[in-house]
Scaffold this active site. Structure first.
Site, PDB file in Angstrom:
ATOM      1  N   CYS A 385      37.711  40.425  41.935  1.00 62.20           N
ATOM      2  CA  CYS A 385      37.130  41.650  41.980  1.00 62.20           C
ATOM      3  C   CYS A 385      35.695  41.810  42.213  1.00 62.20           C
ATOM      4  O   CYS A 385      35.188  41.491  43.556  1.00 62.20           O
ATOM      5  CB  CYS A 385      37.529  42.380  40.523  1.00 62.20           C
ATOM      6  SG  CYS A 385      37.515  44.130  40.662  1.00 62.20           S
ATOM      7  N   HIS A 511      43.057  41.949  40.191  1.00 62.41           N
ATOM      8  CA  HIS A 511      42.997  40.864  38.915  1.00 62.41           C
ATOM      9  C   HIS A 511      44.285  40.275  38.680  1.00 62.41           C
ATOM     10  O   HIS A 511      44.914  40.860  37.966  1.00 62.41           O
ATOM     11  CB  HIS A 511      42.599  41.875  37.599  1.00 62.41           C
ATOM     12  CG  HIS A 511      41.182  42.464  37.748  1.00 62.41           C
ATOM     13  ND1 HIS A 511      40.077  41.552  37.180  1.00 62.41           N
ATOM     14  CD2 HIS A 511      40.758  43.350  38.206  1.00 62.41           C
ATOM     15  CE1 HIS A 511      39.118  42.530  37.444  1.00 62.41           C
ATOM     16  NE2 HIS A 511      39.474  43.424  38.161  1.00 62.41           N
ATOM     17  N   GLU A 513      44.634  37.575  37.156  1.00 63.26           N
ATOM     18  CA  GLU A 513      44.568  37.114  35.693  1.00 63.26           C
ATOM     19  C   GLU A 513      45.836  37.966  34.842  1.00 63.26           C
ATOM     20  O   GLU A 513      45.793  37.260  33.864  1.00 63.26           O
ATOM     21  CB  GLU A 513      43.449  36.921  35.172  1.00 63.26           C
ATOM     22  CG  GLU A 513      42.565  38.044  34.698  1.00 63.26           C
ATOM     23  CD  GLU A 513      41.754  38.877  35.770  1.00 63.26           C
ATOM     24  OE1 GLU A 513      42.216  38.493  36.865  1.00 63.26           O
ATOM     25  OE2 GLU A 513      40.757  39.211  35.509  1.00 63.26           O
TER      26      GLU A 513
END
Ligand code: GLN
Length: 535
Positions: A385, A511, A513
């Protein structure tokens, strides 16, 4: 005949940060391994409508769901520890409760009545539980109540749960209270009094816990179990030890299984379920604890001293590490320290470098130096990001020669706004829930590193940002060698950038993650750790 939905409510006592979220998530793991389907959710008694407007200093990470909800980081544990996919309905705050009640009052929905905490706010909470029940076909809904029993803020939620348990039938509800058993070192004794008193507080409200989960540094002997049982009015077998784990949070389900928390819950709710097989989970944990290899990864950020600010990133590195039989040692580096001392001073000897997401301009120049250092020294790099935006700015400045290129987030008057505000973001004034949020589809371009990692030309990833790669600079930057390897579908926004002529250099606008799991690491994280192993 299918059984009615069963409910587990997890409250906390004595102190905060007890690991209630991990206890709830671990119970979810165990119940799934018993063959049951579960949904988890969190009630947060603060007045923010969602945590999206809170600073990481206040709240740690904001976890983003597929539907764009900005939620508590415990929802990250829930999605990582179980198969559930959550939505905005799975994180209720007092802010939402009051917002709904006041909106209804203004509309006149209460037909002239005095609007009160009880029943109107408690009804709102119960309605949410019923709503989540209707939306899912889970056997069990596990709800964690944030905060500590005794807090003024939490009272309304507990009252709603008391009412709810009567309405659906006490047989369909299991109350689990998680408490702390402090060890007084000088006396060498575990103290049960705080637990007794916090259970007394719960009973004052009318809630009798069925199971008490005790956080302890050491084992809990039978005498202490009996004592807690007697004072707290539960059976001794329903007092469960939740020991501090030695290595990783993924040991928690294994630890809770020792006292058979899952079977106690299953029995309490009258559910038929099988003995769980934890072999795969144990293998994953073993790989975390005793790996063959080790890599050092620097995470260069702004909230680096906070344990929880980049939680999902650290977890994703652990998942990817385990899949490569590798311990990922994380070196947390303050971006401002790089501004002061130069990149080499902090990054020399690293096998890979990651820049996470972030907001505001503190530390950005340090991050730009970091990206330059990775690019020039062929150190595997992953920008997430803001990290991707930083990599783009660095490339524009130092490879394309676009002097003072920047994001308009940090310099409104930059001569080269290579990162700029998306059109639909211009004029947005409210900060809450107004970013580009949630999952959307992207096309991965053939022949790129991204395509190789994903093994697919179409992906769905979660977003949380306002600024974008400025399309006006796309051609110039691409020509100079920063390849655009994924674009959003259908808008064509830049989603992944990479440098082909580098061992591993990837920036992602989204993102990743938020979608990595213990036995299913995210492909970019997996590729990143593989590259770190080679460097
Ligand atoms: N501040 C940047 C933006 O709003 C990046 C956000 C992030 O890293 N989550 O676009």
């Amino acid at each position: 005949m299918p059984h009615p939905t069963k409910y587990i409510f997890v409250t906390g006592g004595v102190v905060s940060s007890l690991g209630k979220g991990l206890a709830a998530a671990s119970l979810g793991t165990l119940l799934e391994l018993r063959g049951l389907s579960v949904i988890l959710q969190k009630f947060d008694p603060y007045l923010n409508v969602d945590p999206g407007t809170m600073s990481p200093f206040q709240h740690g990470e904001v976890y983003v769901l597929d539907d764009g909800a900005e939620t508590d980081l415990d929802l990250g544990h829930y999605e990582r520890f179980t198969n559930c996919r959550l939505s905005k309905f799975n994180n209720l705050t007092s802010g939402q409760v009051f917002e709904n009640v006041i909106r209804k009052e203004r509309k006149g929905d209460y037909l002239g009545k005095t609007v009160q905490f009880i029943p109107h706010c408690t009804d709102e909470i119960k309605a949410r539980i019923n709503d989540v029940t209707l939306r899912s076909d889970a056997d069990v809904i596990i709800t964690e109540i944030g905060g500590t029993v005794g807090d003024i803020e939490g009272h309304l939620f507990l009252e709603a749960l008391r009412q709810f348990s009567l309405e659906v039938g006490r047989d369909n509800v299991c109350f689990i209270h998680v408490t702390l058993l402090p060890l007084i070192k000088a006396a060498g004794e575990i103290k049960t009094k705080p637990t007794q008193q916090s259970v007394a507080k719960l009973r004052e409200i009318g809630i009798q816990p069925d199971i008490i989960v005790c956080r302890t540094e050491h084992d809990l002997d039978d005498d202490n179990k009996k004592k807690i049982a007697m004072f707290c009015n539960v059976e001794a077998k329903n007092v469960v030890a939740f020991r501090d784990v030695d290595h990783t949070i993924y040991e928690c389900p294994i630890d809770l299984r020792r006292d058979k928390l899952d079977r106690l819950v299953s029995d309490c709710l009258g559910l038929e379920s099988k003995t769980p097989d934890l072999a795969n989970w144990q293998t994953f944990v073993d790989r975390i604890i005793n790996p063959t290899h080790e890599v050092k990864v620097a995470v260069v950020g702004k909230y680096i001293e906070l344990q929880d600010a980049y939680k999902s990133i650290y977890e994703s590195l652990t998942h990817a590490g385990a899949s490569h039989d590798t311990r990922v040692v994380i070196q947390r580096v303050e971006a401002e320290a790089i501004e002061k001392d130069g990149a080499a001073a902090h990054l020399d000897g690293m096998n890979a470098i990651l820049i996470p997401g972030g907001f505001g301009d503190r530390g950005t120049e340090g991050k730009i130096l970091t990206a330059k250092y990775s690019r020039e020294n062929n150190i595997p790099f992953f920008g997430i990001c803001l990290g991707m935006q930083i990599a783009t700015i660095e490339f524009a400045r130092n490879v394309c020669g676009l002097e003072n290129a920047n994001s308009t987030e940090f310099d409104k008057n930059t001569p080269h706004p290579v990162i700029s505000l998306q059109e639909e973001q211009q004029g947005v004034e409210d900060l809450g829930a107004t970013m580009r949020l949630g999952a959307s589809d992207s096309q991965v371009l053939a022949g790129t590193k991204a395509a190789e990692l994903y093994g697919s030309d179409s992906i769905s990833e979660r977003h949380r940002h306002r600024y974008e790669f400025n399309p006006a600079y796309r051609e110039q930057i691409e020509k100079a060698g920063l390849k655009i390897s994924a674009v959003s579908d259908p808008e064509g926004l830049v989603e992944i950038v990479e440098i082909a002529d580098h061992p591993f250099f990837i920036g992602a606008q989204f993102h990743p993650e938020f979608q990595s799991k213990p036995n299913a690491p995210h492909p970019i994280f997996s590729g990143f750790v593989a590259a770190a192993l080679k460097s």
